[in-house]
Design an enzyme around this catalytic site. Structure first.
Site, PDB file in Angstrom:
ATOM      1  N   SER A  37      -8.305   0.036   0.023  1.00  0.00           N
ATOM      2  CA  SER A  37      -7.507  -1.067  -0.508  1.00  0.00           C
ATOM      3  C   SER A  37      -6.806  -1.891   0.563  1.00  0.00           C
ATOM      4  O   SER A  37      -6.405  -3.024   0.302  1.00  0.00           O
ATOM      5  CB  SER A  37      -6.456  -0.534  -1.494  1.00  0.00           C
ATOM      6  OG  SER A  37      -5.650   0.465  -0.893  1.00  0.00           O
ATOM      7  N   ASP A 324       3.779  -3.325  -2.701  1.00  0.00           N
ATOM      8  CA  ASP A 324       3.930  -2.312  -3.747  1.00  0.00           C
ATOM      9  C   ASP A 324       4.166  -0.957  -3.083  1.00  0.00           C
ATOM     10  O   ASP A 324       4.486  -0.882  -1.900  1.00  0.00           O
ATOM     11  CB  ASP A 324       2.736  -2.316  -4.711  1.00  0.00           C
ATOM     12  CG  ASP A 324       1.427  -1.838  -4.084  1.00  0.00           C
ATOM     13  OD1 ASP A 324       1.446  -1.244  -2.989  1.00  0.00           O
ATOM     14  OD2 ASP A 324       0.366  -2.065  -4.710  1.00  0.00           O
ATOM     15  N   HIS A 327       1.071  -0.631  -0.408  1.00  0.00           N
ATOM     16  CA  HIS A 327       0.369  -1.710   0.275  1.00  0.00           C
ATOM     17  C   HIS A 327       1.319  -2.744   0.864  1.00  0.00           C
ATOM     18  O   HIS A 327       2.346  -3.064   0.268  1.00  0.00           O
ATOM     19  CB  HIS A 327      -0.608  -2.384  -0.691  1.00  0.00           C
ATOM     20  CG  HIS A 327      -1.577  -1.429  -1.303  1.00  0.00           C
ATOM     21  ND1 HIS A 327      -1.441  -0.949  -2.591  1.00  0.00           N
ATOM     22  CD2 HIS A 327      -2.673  -0.844  -0.780  1.00  0.00           C
ATOM     23  CE1 HIS A 327      -2.430  -0.116  -2.851  1.00  0.00           C
ATOM     24  NE2 HIS A 327      -3.196  -0.034  -1.764  1.00  0.00           N
TER      25      HIS A 327
END
Length: 385
Positions: A37, A324, A327
């Site tokens: 990610s 978040d 991330h």
């Protein structure tokens, strides 16, 4: 700048002078991205993945792409987007995106993916599958343009690899700082698999490897939320151990494999400096996430993840290191790309990324695969015919 074209005896001879540009022998250098990610630009939009492993909904992407969520795990762009800009390339699209133009590269990264095939199995594209997809893309390129051109361009391409954190993250389901596996042996196991994948890429023509080390998993807002505000030591240890072993692996491979070149980005130290001294780098908060809930907004609920019906969203994402629970924000991603490109930060070793785009490498040991290799379809429910 690059120049020019000269005709002698009916042959076109390219004379190239490179000054801060991204052209090698008259061709733009391709960028291929493999990972999780941190570098995913929307792969999981095209597979049957859960909401936890997707980011194609508000508030992700709120500060870029006209506020349209694209699947990037950030408030805006991710690091490969900025690398592409610096290399004067268009944004590199997901490999699985229908009708995407892969003339300048492809992004295979999948949020939640690991080096190991059983990490979040069934919901992500693990690294082994990503490597196989790249092989499939090269086969298509050879079919269209011929073996020589495919080998030439894939050997000069830059291969950005950013993966491994999820293999360790899944160990901490109870967040008590204790894991059942022997930590050092588990790191060796992950690194062994990573080595196999890198050598698989090398055997398929890859020569320029950018390996992004792991962030400090223990100091993410998610781990702080479960550690009474402190970094989780066990998770930090695993991240640091992995990075040390990964860099040693790259050094070893360079000494053994003809034409192999690498850049290691110590993302652990790069991000830790901004976590510990955010104001020094233009941020306000290095501990609390912009989006989430609970202490430090560390519970992974941003956008409704983890089955949550509510979450908090800060007013100024640009002031945060973390968007978040896990991330980083677009601002961090931009700084990472510029640090890589210039190579002046001690976390970038041993070369600046600009050299990978500006200089030709010798594709030593590069051979031609057998013709007629069967095409593969290697993604969960995806067909690229």
């Amino acid at each position: 700048m690059g120049w020019g074209l000269k005709c002698e005896c009916g042959l076109l001879i390219y004379v190239l002078v490179v000054m801060g540009r991204e052209i090698v022998n008259g061709e733009r250098v391709k960028l291929f991205v493999l990972g999780d990610s941190l570098v995913d630009c929307g792969t999981n939009n095209y597979i049957n993945s859960s909401k936890e492993h997707r980011a194609n909904y508000f508030p992700y992407g709120l500060n870029a792409f006209s506020g349209h969520p694209t699947g990037r795990f950030s408030d805006g762009k991710v690091t490969p987007d900025f690398i592409a800009e610096l290399a004067n390339l268009p944004l590199i699209p997901p490999y699985l995106q229908s009708n995407a133009d892969h003339s300048y590269g492809a992004n295979f990264a999948s949020g939640g993916a690991g080096v190991l095939s059983d990490t979040n199995q069934g919901e992500v594209v693990d690294m082994g599958m990503q490597v196989a997809q790249l092989s499939e893309l090269k086969y298509e390129f050879k079919r269209k343009f011929g073996h020589f051109k495919a080998h030439q361009e894939f050997s000069q391409a830059v291969y950005c690899i950013s993966i491994g954190l999820n293999d360790y993250k899944v160990l901490f389901n109870d967040y008590e700082g204790q894991i059942s596996q022997n930590k050092d042996e588990f790191v060796k196991f992950v690194i062994g698999k990573l080595s196999s994948h890198i050598q698989g890429l090398y055997n398929n023509g890859a020569r320029k490897f950018l390996n992004v080390g792991l962030k400090d998993l223990g100091c993410t807002p998610h781990m702080r939320a479960h550690g009474k505000g402190e970094c989780l030591h066990e998770a930090t240890y695993l991240s640091a151990s992995h990075n040390a072993a990964a860099e040693n692996l790259l050094i070893s491979l360079e000494s053994k494999l003809a034409g192999f070149k690498y850049i290691f980005f110590d993302y652990f130290k790069f991000l830790r400096t901004r976590i510990e001294e955010p104001h020094k780098y233009g941020f306000i908060d290095g501990h609390q996430a912009c989006c989430g809930s609970g202490p430090f907004r560390g519970l992974y609920t941003c956008g409704g993840k983890s089955g949550s019906s509510g979450y908090e969203l800060c007013e100024n994402p640009a002031g945060h290191v973390f968007f978040d629970s896990f991330h980083s924000t677009e601002g961090i991603n931009r700084q990472a790309a510029h640090a890589l490109w210039l190579g002046e930060d001690p976390t970038v070793r041993p070369l600046p990324l600009s050299e990978f785009f500006n200089k030709k490498v010798s594709p030593g040991g590069l051979g031609l695969e057998r013709k007629g290799k069967a095409k593969m379809s290697l993604t969960l429910g995806h067909h690229s015919y």
